[in-house]
Motif scaffolding. Structure first.
Motif, PDB file in Angstrom:
ATOM      1  N   GLU A   1      65.971  70.053  39.337  1.00 18.65           N
ATOM      2  CA  GLU A   1      66.985  71.056  39.019  1.00 18.65           C
ATOM      3  C   GLU A   1      66.675  71.808  37.732  1.00 18.65           C
ATOM      4  OE1 GLU A   1      67.787  67.776  39.601  1.00 18.65           O
ATOM      5  OE2 GLU A   1      68.449  68.037  41.653  1.00 18.65           O
ATOM      6  N   LEU A   2      65.882  71.183  36.833  1.00 23.72           N
ATOM      7  CA  LEU A   2      65.560  71.810  35.560  1.00 23.72           C
ATOM      8  C   LEU A   2      64.160  72.401  35.526  1.00 23.72           C
ATOM      9  CD1 LEU A   2      66.982  69.111  33.125  1.00 23.72           C
ATOM     10  CD2 LEU A   2      68.072  71.228  33.867  1.00 23.72           C
ATOM     11  N   ALA A   3      63.411  72.212  36.571  1.00 22.84           N
ATOM     12  CA  ALA A   3      61.988  72.560  36.555  1.00 22.84           C
ATOM     13  C   ALA A   3      61.744  74.020  36.190  1.00 22.84           C
ATOM     14  CB  ALA A   3      61.348  72.236  37.898  1.00 22.84           C
ATOM     15  N   ASN A   4      62.467  74.941  36.774  1.00 25.55           N
ATOM     16  CA  ASN A   4      62.220  76.353  36.487  1.00 25.55           C
ATOM     17  C   ASN A   4      62.604  76.730  35.068  1.00 25.55           C
ATOM     18  OD1 ASN A   4      61.189  76.831  39.018  1.00 25.55           O
ATOM     19  ND2 ASN A   4      63.182  77.347  39.877  1.00 25.55           N
ATOM     20  N   ASP A   5      63.642  76.106  34.519  1.00 16.21           N
ATOM     21  CA  ASP A   5      64.089  76.428  33.172  1.00 16.21           C
ATOM     22  C   ASP A   5      63.143  75.896  32.106  1.00 16.21           C
ATOM     23  OD1 ASP A   5      66.320  77.681  34.191  1.00 16.21           O
ATOM     24  OD2 ASP A   5      67.545  75.875  34.088  1.00 16.21           O
ATOM     25  N   LEU A   6      62.406  74.852  32.411  1.00 14.39           N
ATOM     26  CA  LEU A   6      61.581  74.201  31.394  1.00 14.39           C
ATOM     27  C   LEU A   6      60.088  74.422  31.583  1.00 14.39           C
ATOM     28  CD1 LEU A   6      63.478  70.792  31.134  1.00 14.39           C
ATOM     29  CD2 LEU A   6      63.712  72.792  29.680  1.00 14.39           C
ATOM     30  N   ASP A   7      59.703  75.199  32.568  1.00 14.78           N
ATOM     31  CA  ASP A   7      58.283  75.437  32.797  1.00 14.78           C
ATOM     32  C   ASP A   7      57.651  76.132  31.600  1.00 14.78           C
ATOM     33  OD1 ASP A   7      58.221  74.240  35.220  1.00 14.78           O
ATOM     34  OD2 ASP A   7      58.100  76.072  36.390  1.00 14.78           O
ATOM     35  N   ASN A   8      56.513  75.619  31.208  1.00 11.29           N
ATOM     36  CA  ASN A   8      55.651  76.268  30.229  1.00 11.29           C
ATOM     37  C   ASN A   8      56.277  76.490  28.859  1.00 11.29           C
ATOM     38  OD1 ASN A   8      53.969  76.237  32.391  1.00 11.29           O
ATOM     39  ND2 ASN A   8      53.976  78.427  32.718  1.00 11.29           N
ATOM     40  N   ILE A   9      57.051  75.545  28.405  1.00 12.93           N
ATOM     41  CA  ILE A   9      57.571  75.572  27.044  1.00 12.93           C
ATOM     42  C   ILE A   9      57.007  74.361  26.317  1.00 12.93           C
ATOM     43  CG2 ILE A   9      59.595  75.443  25.552  1.00 12.93           C
ATOM     44  CD1 ILE A   9      61.195  76.746  27.784  1.00 12.93           C
ATOM     45  N   LEU A  10      56.402  74.618  25.168  1.00 11.81           N
ATOM     46  CA  LEU A  10      55.832  73.560  24.349  1.00 11.81           C
ATOM     47  C   LEU A  10      56.666  73.436  23.083  1.00 11.81           C
ATOM     48  CD1 LEU A  10      53.463  71.594  23.698  1.00 11.81           C
ATOM     49  CD2 LEU A  10      52.368  73.532  22.586  1.00 11.81           C
ATOM     50  N   PHE A  11      57.364  72.320  22.933  1.00 11.16           N
ATOM     51  CA  PHE A  11      58.126  72.059  21.716  1.00 11.16           C
ATOM     52  C   PHE A  11      57.178  71.407  20.728  1.00 11.16           C
ATOM     53  CE2 PHE A  11      61.286  72.410  25.009  1.00 11.16           C
ATOM     54  CZ  PHE A  11      62.272  73.165  24.398  1.00 11.16           C
ATOM     55  N   LEU A  12      56.871  72.115  19.654  1.00 10.86           N
ATOM     56  CA  LEU A  12      55.835  71.702  18.728  1.00 10.86           C
ATOM     57  C   LEU A  12      56.418  71.183  17.428  1.00 10.86           C
ATOM     58  CD1 LEU A  12      52.817  71.572  17.971  1.00 10.86           C
ATOM     59  CD2 LEU A  12      53.033  73.934  17.173  1.00 10.86           C
TER      60      LEU A  12
ATOM     61  N   ILE B   1      46.417  72.985  21.925  1.00 10.52           N
ATOM     62  CA  ILE B   1      47.557  73.912  21.972  1.00 10.52           C
ATOM     63  C   ILE B   1      47.083  75.278  22.467  1.00 10.52           C
ATOM     64  CG2 ILE B   1      49.269  75.138  20.577  1.00 10.52           C
ATOM     65  CD1 ILE B   1      49.375  72.555  18.838  1.00 10.52           C
ATOM     66  N   ASN B   2      45.921  75.725  21.977  1.00  8.65           N
ATOM     67  CA  ASN B   2      45.368  76.999  22.447  1.00  8.65           C
ATOM     68  C   ASN B   2      45.131  76.980  23.952  1.00  8.65           C
ATOM     69  OD1 ASN B   2      45.385  78.341  19.987  1.00  8.65           O
ATOM     70  ND2 ASN B   2      43.340  77.661  19.436  1.00  8.65           N
ATOM     71  N   ILE B   3      44.604  75.876  24.457  1.00  7.40           N
ATOM     72  CA  ILE B   3      44.361  75.761  25.901  1.00  7.40           C
ATOM     73  C   ILE B   3      45.676  75.859  26.666  1.00  7.40           C
ATOM     74  CG2 ILE B   3      43.646  74.169  27.734  1.00  7.40           C
ATOM     75  CD1 ILE B   3      41.476  73.158  25.737  1.00  7.40           C
ATOM     76  N   LEU B   4      46.691  75.126  26.212  1.00  6.69           N
ATOM     77  CA  LEU B   4      47.985  75.160  26.900  1.00  6.69           C
ATOM     78  C   LEU B   4      48.573  76.572  26.900  1.00  6.69           C
ATOM     79  CD1 LEU B   4      49.640  71.866  25.637  1.00  6.69           C
ATOM     80  CD2 LEU B   4      48.887  72.374  27.965  1.00  6.69           C
ATOM     81  N   CYS B   5      48.457  77.254  25.783  1.00  4.83           N
ATOM     82  CA  CYS B   5      49.059  78.586  25.676  1.00  4.83           C
ATOM     83  C   CYS B   5      48.266  79.644  26.435  1.00  4.83           C
ATOM     84  CB  CYS B   5      49.190  78.972  24.212  1.00  4.83           C
ATOM     85  SG  CYS B   5      50.390  77.969  23.328  1.00  4.83           S
ATOM     86  N   LEU B   6      46.950  79.599  26.343  1.00  2.00           N
ATOM     87  CA  LEU B   6      46.132  80.646  26.943  1.00  2.00           C
ATOM     88  C   LEU B   6      45.856  80.404  28.420  1.00  2.00           C
ATOM     89  CD1 LEU B   6      43.661  81.172  23.976  1.00  2.00           C
ATOM     90  CD2 LEU B   6      45.580  82.632  24.632  1.00  2.00           C
ATOM     91  N   LYS B   7      45.508  79.175  28.772  1.00  2.94           N
ATOM     92  CA  LYS B   7      45.144  78.885  30.154  1.00  2.94           C
ATOM     93  C   LYS B   7      46.370  78.673  31.040  1.00  2.94           C
ATOM     94  CE  LYS B   7      42.198  75.834  32.924  1.00  2.94           C
ATOM     95  NZ  LYS B   7      41.274  74.698  32.892  1.00  2.94           N
ATOM     96  N   TYR B   8      47.410  78.055  30.490  1.00  2.00           N
ATOM     97  CA  TYR B   8      48.583  77.703  31.297  1.00  2.00           C
ATOM     98  C   TYR B   8      49.827  78.512  30.919  1.00  2.00           C
ATOM     99  CZ  TYR B   8      45.600  73.842  32.614  1.00  2.00           C
ATOM    100  OH  TYR B   8      44.552  73.091  33.081  1.00  2.00           O
ATOM    101  N   ASN B   9      49.670  79.482  30.032  1.00  2.36           N
ATOM    102  CA  ASN B   9      50.747  80.398  29.668  1.00  2.36           C
ATOM    103  C   ASN B   9      51.973  79.698  29.072  1.00  2.36           C
ATOM    104  OD1 ASN B   9      51.601  83.046  29.370  1.00  2.36           O
ATOM    105  ND2 ASN B   9      52.746  83.002  31.278  1.00  2.36           N
ATOM    106  N   PHE B  10      51.733  78.692  28.228  1.00  7.80           N
ATOM    107  CA  PHE B  10      52.834  78.025  27.542  1.00  7.80           C
ATOM    108  C   PHE B  10      53.326  78.894  26.394  1.00  7.80           C
ATOM    109  CE2 PHE B  10      51.889  74.405  29.956  1.00  7.80           C
ATOM    110  CZ  PHE B  10      52.818  73.414  29.706  1.00  7.80           C
ATOM    111  N   LYS B  11      54.607  78.823  26.130  1.00 11.38           N
ATOM    112  CA  LYS B  11      55.221  79.446  24.963  1.00 11.38           C
ATOM    113  C   LYS B  11      55.586  78.329  23.996  1.00 11.38           C
ATOM    114  CE  LYS B  11      55.242  83.440  27.038  1.00 11.38           C
ATOM    115  NZ  LYS B  11      53.986  83.489  27.709  1.00 11.38           N
ATOM    116  N   ILE B  12      55.467  78.604  22.717  1.00 11.95           N
ATOM    117  CA  ILE B  12      55.713  77.576  21.703  1.00 11.95           C
ATOM    118  C   ILE B  12      57.095  77.750  21.095  1.00 11.95           C
ATOM    119  CG2 ILE B  12      55.008  76.700  19.443  1.00 11.95           C
ATOM    120  CD1 ILE B  12      52.159  77.496  20.139  1.00 11.95           C
TER     121      ILE B  12
END
Length: 90
Positions: free
Chosen positions: A18-29, A55-66
């Protein structure tokens, strides 16, 4: 499969659908103890290492936001400190 992809796959298996779409690709740093390994460093920059590269890999390759979840966010220049430490902002 590299280590980061393995961790991401394990996280996907554990999350609540139920939360999957809301929490996709967010990195709490958190910074201290995660990318700032020097407890006496209160001003940055941090030593560039595996942590910043991951962190660069997560943000650039997987489009994570910090989302910075650290007392460092109170520094007005915390973003500049992260960038000067090697965080890729492209």
């Amino acid at each position: 499969m590299d280590r980061i992809e393995q961790i991401l796959n394990e996280a996907k298996e554990l999350r609540i659908p139920e939360l999957a779409n809301d929490l996709d690709n967010i990195l709490f740093l958190d910074i201290d103890g995660v990318i700032n390994l020097d407890p006496l460093n209160y001003t940055g920059p941090f030593k560039r290492g595996e942590q910043i590269e991951n962190i660069n890999i997560l943000c650039l390759k997987y489009n994570f936001k910090i989302v910075v979840d650290s007392s460092w966010r109170k520094h007005s220049d915390y973003k500049d400190i992260l960038y000067s430490s090697g965080l890729d902002y492209s």
